[in-house]
Write an enzyme that holds these catalytic residues in place. Structure first.
Site, PDB file in Angstrom:
ATOM      1  N   SER A   1       6.947   4.775  -0.994  1.00  0.00           N
ATOM      2  CA  SER A   1       5.937   3.706  -0.943  1.00  0.00           C
ATOM      3  C   SER A   1       6.464   2.325  -0.579  1.00  0.00           C
ATOM      4  CB  SER A   1       5.181   3.624  -2.266  1.00  0.00           C
ATOM      5  OG  SER A   1       4.197   4.617  -2.311  1.00  0.00           O
TER       6      SER A   1
ATOM      7  N   LYS B   1       3.510  -6.476  -5.142  1.00  0.00           N
ATOM      8  CA  LYS B   1       2.553  -5.366  -5.152  1.00  0.00           C
ATOM      9  C   LYS B   1       1.682  -5.451  -6.399  1.00  0.00           C
ATOM     10  CE  LYS B   1       2.582  -0.323  -4.530  1.00  0.00           C
ATOM     11  NZ  LYS B   1       3.465   0.869  -4.452  1.00  0.00           N
TER      12      LYS B   1
ATOM     13  N   SER C   1       2.402   3.343  -0.199  1.00  0.00           N
ATOM     14  CA  SER C   1       1.296   2.645  -0.807  1.00  0.00           C
ATOM     15  C   SER C   1       1.450   1.117  -0.842  1.00  0.00           C
ATOM     16  CB  SER C   1       1.096   3.155  -2.231  1.00  0.00           C
ATOM     17  OG  SER C   1       2.210   2.847  -3.033  1.00  0.00           O
TER      18      SER C   1
END
Lengths: 461, 93
Positions: free
Chosen positions: A165, A66, A141
């Site tokens: 997330s 990420k 996310s």
């Protein structure tokens, strides 16, 4: 292909290590334009994997990371314009650990700006798409990493989970997403969002892989002040009692998800696992409490970004005063959702509102944790739906912040109480995966993996 | 939230909002603010807040400086304007 399967093929010499990486590269080349899972790709991954010792536990594991996790010398944007040109000066602890354990990195995953969102639509670099249906969101996310693992562009991912997330996008893309106990994995080198909730966790194609990655990345770190090494890794019993909280099947859950998860629960029961109904009475207050605490911590964490170092400021005429420079850079550098949450957090922390909002929410948090503590006196693990709905369409919720935030209604509780929680596919509806979530008491990762592996086996048949 | 309040909060948070944002933000936050009012239904008179987890102890380390290698320094310098091995930013005072 799972990490475990890749390792077996590598050890039997059925495939060469560089081929593992090159097959992922060709998949990325073919698909990333459409899916937008990766913000950057590392060409040196094929050389890296050849240097690794095949005895290492993460040998053959190829990770997407990420874009809020620092890899030395590589760009790290957190999905934001304000960090568009930021190059990480050091490796996050989790990156060091994966490297030491034999894993390699293939690229950085797209995300909602500063990890704020449930769809990746808040990324400055455009939304990612769900590989199952490109008109739909992959969740967020950490949507880029979830989509990349689901679409075979890598065999593992590393994300951050503040309110769901990792788990929510995993559920939307049909892979496994795991948030460890708060304190189990170091966040050093991870761009902070809400520091009392943030945890780092893996995306994988199976529960066993999640466990392998967790064993490699967990442990005390002198650079993250809340880490500890008290995680339990060996389960001391053979059977477990599972609780299903009634509050997770009421208002807000769609019929498709409800039906699929209820069937999954009854399959678990039929397989001989002891299942009982439980109550977590304060569940409906979890998301509102989360909203306040999260926004407050966001407003504090994002106060450090002044937009002066990483390029943004040089695109515009210099401001006359330092104050003007701050407000201009931050006004331009942050996206809509980030600005909204900073304003909400500033409001909740301001004089006159602090007790009514922030302290009140922290008290509710106590009650949520107490609910779980009592439940774990009766059961070993808790089984719930992962998300209230199937993956929604791109654009469907972006104009309604509350509707978007409600996507996390079943996942925020684990962050409030600091519990380990894992989501995994438990069925299908309308060709979309439905995710279930398994929670355990703090540091009982052993029970969590034991239960999740058992359920995974039942649901795969 | 009224417009003036949003403007004040934006000032405190050091964020410039456009006129459109000043108009939009209260509307966008309204549903969330309504939603969080729910918490007032819960009696928390005798409840202590949970700021952090009591089973965690603070981890400390020695406060020592570290040197960044040449290659990383070069990459970092490429992020902004540089002058004699330093990053150049706007003057503050």
């Amino acid at each position: 292909m799972t990490i475990k399967e890749t390792q077996e093929k590598l050890r039997k010499r059925e495939i060469a290590p560089e081929d593992v990486v090159s097959s992922f590269f060709s998949r990325i080349q073919e698909r990333n334009k459409e899916i937008n899972a990766f913000l950057s790709v590392f060409q040196d991954a094929a050389d890296e994997i050849k240097k690794k010792d095949e005895k290492l536990p993460l040998y053959g594991a190829v990770f997407s990371v990420k874009d809020n996790i620092l890899i030395k010398g590589e760009r790290c944007t957190a999905g934001s314009k304000i960090l568009e040109h930021y190059i990480a000066p050091f490796d996050a602890t989790v990156i060091e650990k994966i490297r030491e354990n034999g894993g390699v990195f293939i690229g950085k995953g797209n995300m909602d700006e500063f990890a704020m969102g449930s769809s990746t639509e808040n990324s400055f670099f455009g939304p990612s798409r769900n590989p199952i249906d490109i008109k739909r969101v992959p969740g967020g996310s950490s949507g880029g990493c979830a989509a990349a693992v689901a679409d075979g562009m890598c065999n593992a991912g590393i994300g951050s989970d503040t309110g769901g997330s990792v788990r929510q996008p995993a559920a939307f893309c049909g892979v496994v997403g795991f948030k460890p106990t708060y304190g189990a994995v170091s966040r050093h080198g991870v761009i902070g969002m809400a520091s009392s909730f943030d945890q780092v966790g893996p995306f994988t194609s199976g529960v066993e892989d999640a466990e392998i990655v967790f064993n490699a990345i967990s442990g005390k770190d002198s650079r993250d002040s809340v880490t500890t090494s008290i995680v339990r890794k060996k389960i001391s019993r053979e059977s477990i009692k599972v609780g299903v909280p009634e509050e997770y099947f009421v208002k807000g859950i769609s019929n498709e998800v409800k039906e699929a998860v209820e069937k999954a629960v009854s399959d678990v029961e039929k397989a001989g696992v002891e299942v009982m109904k439980i109550n977590l009475p304060h569940t409906e207050y979890a998301l509102p409490a989360y909203e306040i605490i999260m926004a407050s911590e966001v407003s504090a964490n994002l106060a450090r970004y002044d937009g002066m170092r990483y390029g943004l400021e040089f695109e515009r005429p210099a401001a006359k005063t330092i104050h003007d420079a701050y407000i201009n850079n931050r006004g331009e550098g942050f996206g809509k959702e980030a600005k909204r949450r900073i304003i909400l957090g500033t409001y909740a922390l301001s004089a006159g509102y602090y007790d009514a909002y922030y302290i009140k929410a922290q008290k509710i948090r106590s009650l949520i944790a107490k609910d779980f503590k009592e439940a774990f006196g009766k059961v070993d693990a808790i089984l719930t739906p992962a998300t209230p709905t199937l993956p929604f369409k791109i654009g469907e919720k972006i104009k309604d912040p509350l509707a978007m935030h409600l996507s996390d209604i079943f996942t925020v509780t684990a962050n409030l109480a600091g519990l380990p929680a894992i989501t995994l596919p438990c069925g299908e509806k309308e060709n979309f995966p439905v995710g279930a979530q398994v929670l355990a008491d703090r540091f009982n990762e052993d029970i969590l993996f034991f239960a999740a592996k058992k359920f995974e086996k039942i649901w795969k048949h | 939230m009224r417009k003036e309040e949003i403007k004040k909060l934006a000032f405190l948070a050091r964020i410039k909002l456009t006129e459109k944002e000043v108009a939009d933000v209260p509307r966008e936050l309204e549903s969330i603010l309504d939603y969080i009012q729910k918490l007032s239904n819960v009696d928390t008179e005798k409840t202590e807040p949970l700021f952090h987890f009591p089973d965690l102890k603070n981890v400390v380390r020695e406060d020592k400086s570290q040197t960044t290698d040449k290659e990383t320094r070069k990459k970092m310098m490429a992020m902004g304007k540089d002058k004699d091995d330093y990053l150049k930013v706007e003057s503050i005072l």
